[in-house]
Enzyme design. Structure first.
Site, PDB file in Angstrom:
ATOM      1  CD  GLN A 126      -2.622   1.212   2.613  1.00 20.62           C
ATOM      2  OE1 GLN A 126      -2.058   1.128   3.689  1.00 20.62           O
ATOM      3  NE2 GLN A 126      -3.924   1.303   2.501  1.00 20.62           N
ATOM      4  N   GLY A 127       0.725   2.080  -1.030  1.00 23.97           N
ATOM      5  CA  GLY A 127       1.483   3.325  -1.117  1.00 23.97           C
ATOM      6  C   GLY A 127       0.568   4.517  -0.911  1.00 23.97           C
ATOM      7  CB  SER A 129       1.881   6.846   4.703  1.00 21.91           C
ATOM      8  OG  SER A 129       0.807   6.223   5.333  1.00 21.91           O
ATOM      9  CD  GLU A 244      -5.124  -0.480   6.128  1.00 22.47           C
ATOM     10  OE1 GLU A 244      -5.348   0.393   5.262  1.00 22.47           O
ATOM     11  OE2 GLU A 244      -4.036  -0.613   6.696  1.00 22.47           O
ATOM     12  CG  ASN A 374      -5.141   3.650  18.863  1.00 25.27           C
ATOM     13  OD1 ASN A 374      -5.256   3.029  17.802  1.00 25.27           O
ATOM     14  ND2 ASN A 374      -4.958   3.050  20.016  1.00 25.27           N
ATOM     15  CD  GLU A 375      -3.130   9.511  19.120  1.00 29.23           C
ATOM     16  OE1 GLU A 375      -2.769   8.885  18.100  1.00 29.23           O
ATOM     17  OE2 GLU A 375      -2.718   9.230  20.262  1.00 29.23           O
TER      18      GLU A 375
HETATM   19  C1  LIG Z   1       4.756  -0.442  10.993  1.00 27.52           C
HETATM   20  C2  LIG Z   1       3.989   0.490  10.089  1.00 27.52           C
HETATM   21  C3  LIG Z   1       3.546   0.036   8.872  1.00 27.52           C
HETATM   22  C4  LIG Z   1       2.888   0.901   7.997  1.00 27.52           C
HETATM   23  N1  LIG Z   1       2.521   0.442   6.757  1.00 27.52           N
HETATM   24  C5  LIG Z   1       2.001   1.310   5.864  1.00 27.52           C
HETATM   25  C6  LIG Z   1       1.750   0.896   4.527  1.00 27.52           C
HETATM   26  O1  LIG Z   1       1.978  -0.265   4.157  1.00 27.52           O
HETATM   27  N2  LIG Z   1       1.278   1.803   3.650  1.00 27.52           N
HETATM   28  C7  LIG Z   1       0.996   3.086   4.006  1.00 27.52           C
HETATM   29  O2  LIG Z   1       0.544   3.832   3.162  1.00 27.52           O
HETATM   30  N3  LIG Z   1       1.231   3.515   5.287  1.00 27.52           N
HETATM   31  C8  LIG Z   1       1.732   2.659   6.204  1.00 27.52           C
HETATM   32  N4  LIG Z   1       1.999   3.079   7.493  1.00 27.52           N
HETATM   33  C9  LIG Z   1       1.829   4.481   7.791  1.00 27.52           C
HETATM   34  C10 LIG Z   1       0.743   4.787   8.803  1.00 27.52           C
HETATM   35  O3  LIG Z   1      -0.529   4.750   8.194  1.00 27.52           O
HETATM   36  C11 LIG Z   1       1.096   6.169   9.349  1.00 27.52           C
HETATM   37  O4  LIG Z   1       2.280   6.029  10.115  1.00 27.52           O
HETATM   38  C12 LIG Z   1       0.014   6.732  10.205  1.00 27.52           C
HETATM   39  O5  LIG Z   1      -1.112   7.048   9.441  1.00 27.52           O
HETATM   40  C13 LIG Z   1       0.497   7.997  10.959  1.00 27.52           C
HETATM   41  O6  LIG Z   1       1.074   8.892  10.065  1.00 27.52           O
HETATM   42  P1  LIG Z   1       2.504   9.550  10.374  1.00 27.52           P
HETATM   43  O7  LIG Z   1       3.447   8.439  10.686  1.00 27.52           O
HETATM   44  O8  LIG Z   1       2.834  10.462   9.264  1.00 27.52           O
HETATM   45  O9  LIG Z   1       2.323  10.347  11.726  1.00 27.52           O
HETATM   46  P2  LIG Z   1       1.600  11.834  11.889  1.00 27.52           P
HETATM   47  O10 LIG Z   1       0.440  11.862  11.006  1.00 27.52           O
HETATM   48  O11 LIG Z   1       2.712  12.809  11.652  1.00 27.52           O
HETATM   49  O12 LIG Z   1       1.194  11.769  13.359  1.00 27.52           O
HETATM   50  C14 LIG Z   1       2.100  12.004  14.450  1.00 27.52           C
HETATM   51  C15 LIG Z   1       1.286  11.984  15.735  1.00 27.52           C
HETATM   52  O13 LIG Z   1       0.333  13.074  15.729  1.00 27.52           O
HETATM   53  C16 LIG Z   1      -0.984  12.565  15.948  1.00 27.52           C
HETATM   54  N5  LIG Z   1      -1.962  13.313  15.160  1.00 27.52           N
HETATM   55  C17 LIG Z   1      -1.856  13.639  13.839  1.00 27.52           C
HETATM   56  N6  LIG Z   1      -2.969  14.277  13.437  1.00 27.52           N
HETATM   57  C18 LIG Z   1      -3.793  14.353  14.506  1.00 27.52           C
HETATM   58  C19 LIG Z   1      -5.100  14.887  14.715  1.00 27.52           C
HETATM   59  N7  LIG Z   1      -5.794  15.477  13.748  1.00 27.52           N
HETATM   60  N8  LIG Z   1      -5.649  14.768  15.952  1.00 27.52           N
HETATM   61  C20 LIG Z   1      -4.962  14.165  16.970  1.00 27.52           C
HETATM   62  N9  LIG Z   1      -3.714  13.646  16.825  1.00 27.52           N
HETATM   63  C21 LIG Z   1      -3.149  13.727  15.609  1.00 27.52           C
HETATM   64  C22 LIG Z   1      -0.933  11.129  15.493  1.00 27.52           C
HETATM   65  O14 LIG Z   1      -1.953  10.346  16.089  1.00 27.52           O
HETATM   66  C23 LIG Z   1       0.457  10.710  15.924  1.00 27.52           C
HETATM   67  O15 LIG Z   1       0.464  10.335  17.271  1.00 27.52           O
HETATM   68  C24 LIG Z   1       2.634   2.232   8.389  1.00 27.52           C
HETATM   69  C25 LIG Z   1       3.068   2.676   9.647  1.00 27.52           C
HETATM   70  C26 LIG Z   1       3.743   1.833  10.499  1.00 27.52           C
HETATM   71  C27 LIG Z   1       4.207   2.334  11.826  1.00 27.52           C
END
Ligand SMILES: Cc1cc2nc3c(=O)[nH]c(=O)nc-3n(C[C@H](O)[C@H](O)[C@H](O)COP(=O)(O)OP(=O)(O)OC[C@H]3O[C@@H](n4cnc5c(N)ncnc54)[C@H](O)[C@@H]3O)c2cc1C
Length: 392
Positions: A126-127, A129, A244, A374-375
């Protein structure tokens, strides 16, 4: 939904149990790498060859078209038989890319991809993020420029699970450079062997490299690979995320119950520093009992969610609530296990077979981030399930 098991349900359970007893691999899955992907493909092919692949997929696309209750039975039997975990390198293809192609794909896309997914021939990743588009997925910036019958893709994706093993990718790009947020996005099928793709694995606290940064340098994607319509990718992506977050983790939800039982067993055999068995500690016993009760509630919610999906055909936002419940309970269980074993159990050399509880503890944190944190699940629950005023 009728929650009584019929005679036919019981027969189904018995035949699933018998088949799994005879066919679950005797050797454990390699921890990672192409050997692990090979193991997953082989297991998927075996399921397929014996008519057990795609329990949720409609029959017309080669699945079993099982009712929600039968799916629950199947996943319960998988957990009981210690069968290979379904969250493996076939997960994206089976649990959300395939269902998205079924819901939104063209006839040609269905005819080509669905049999390959079901038989384990094709793995997907999945691409979605990006470095600056995780929780805020509508900030996607990877660019797609329409050029004749192709889209030329340039940009970067982050945290792509199993990118190095995947044959195809569900890729979300911005095809309208003047667009903002949810508009102007397009969901395409990207062949991961295309020239211009560079995959850089990232080492995580799990001591493995199952996630990657993926870079695209003028990658040519045929327009025939657009799922949905050009510019309507947000709607297709929401369908993917609902698959998902909805039933995608159903096996994990049900397996949690097995894990609690294993933790209770552990507490009955492990002595604390003061010499008592862990289960004799009132605090530990009470928390394990509460977690077991939560698991029973999760099973009931899973059944309710499945009944709703059976009615509507597409999982709704309640999947976000389920994911919250499951990840919260998983974390609570991992904390109790930490107290039973002592926190030095967190010293991890990456051997998940020798240290299953440590791996499970670390995984409980991953699970509360991947697939949407979770947020964000709380925000969706507040907004779309409870109808509370929007926070932004
Ligand atoms: C092991 C792993 C596998 C993954 N696999 C995939 C994959 O295969 N394909 C893919 O596309 N993505 C994948 N992801 C990405 C995943 O979906 C993102 O990490 C996730 O959505 C959080 O985005 P971010 O890491 O950019 O954190 P951010 O969005 O930068 O968030 C940082 C923190 O801020 C909080 N936050 C952000 N916005 C808000 C809000 N509006 N209200 C309250 N809190 C907030 C978040 O909850 C988090 O605690 C994977 C992630 C992990 C850790």
């Amino acid at each position: 939904m009728d929650l009584q098991y019929s005679e036919a349900d019981r027969e189904f359970r018995a035949s699933a149990r018998a088949w799994l007893k005879a066919n679950v691999p005797q050797h454990s899955r390699p921890a990672e790498g192409f050997a692990a992907a090979r193991f997953d493909r082989d297991w998927q092919r075996k399921l397929h060859d014996h008519g057990w692949a795609g329990v949720a997929w409609p029959k017309e696309y080669g699945g079993l078209g099982l009712s929600g209750l039968r799916q629950v039975i199947w996943y319960e039997e998988l957990a009981r038989a210690h069968a290979p975990h379904h969250i493996n390198t076939t997960y994206v293809a089976m649990m959300h890319a395939g269902p998205t192609v079924i819901a939104r794909g063209t006839g040609a896309q269905k005819a080509f991809h669905l049999p390959r997914i079901l038989s384990g021939e094709a793995l997907w990743c999945q691409g979605f993020s990006e470095p600056n588009a995780g929780s805020d997925l509508a900030a996607v910036r990877t660019r797609g420029v329409v050029d004749g019958d192709h889209i030329i893709v340039t940009g970067a994706k982050m945290w792509t699970t199993d990118a190095q093993y995947a044959d195809y990718q569900e890729l979300l790009i911005r095809t309208d450079p003047t667009s903002e947020r949810h508009k102007g996005l397009t969901w395409v099928i990207c062949d991961m062997k295309s020239p211009g793709i560079d995959i850089k694995p990232v080492r995580t606290m799990l001591q493995d490299e199952h996630v990657s940064a993926v870079f695209y340098d003028e990658v040519r994607v045929p327009i025939a690979n657009v799922v949905g319509e050009i510019g309507q990718g947000w709607s297709t992506a929401l369908a993917t995320l609902n698959f998902e977050r909805g039933l995608g983790f159903i096996g994990d939800q049900l397996e949690l119950y097995e894990r609690v039982n294993r933790a209770i067993d552990l507490a009955s055999k492990t002595r604390l520093e003061d010499g008592r068995l862990a289960i004799e500690d009132d605090g530990i016993a009470q928390r394990l009992a509460a977690i077991k009760a939560d698991c029973i509630a999760i099973r009931a919610m899973t059944l309710a969610d499945i009944a709703e999906t059976d009615r509507t055909g597409i999982p709704g936002p309640k999947g976000s609530m389920m994911k919250l419940m499951v990840t919260g309970t998983h974390k609570a269980l991992s904390e109790v296990v930490g107290e039973i074993l002592g926190w030095s159990f967190l010293e991890f050399d990456g051997d998940r077979t020798a240290h299953p509880w440590t791996y499970d503890y670390l995984w409980s944190w991953v699970f509360s981030i991947s697939g949407g944190t979770n947020e964000i699940q709380r925000e969706i629950t507040a907004d779309r399930v409870l109808g509370l005023p929007r926070s932004r």
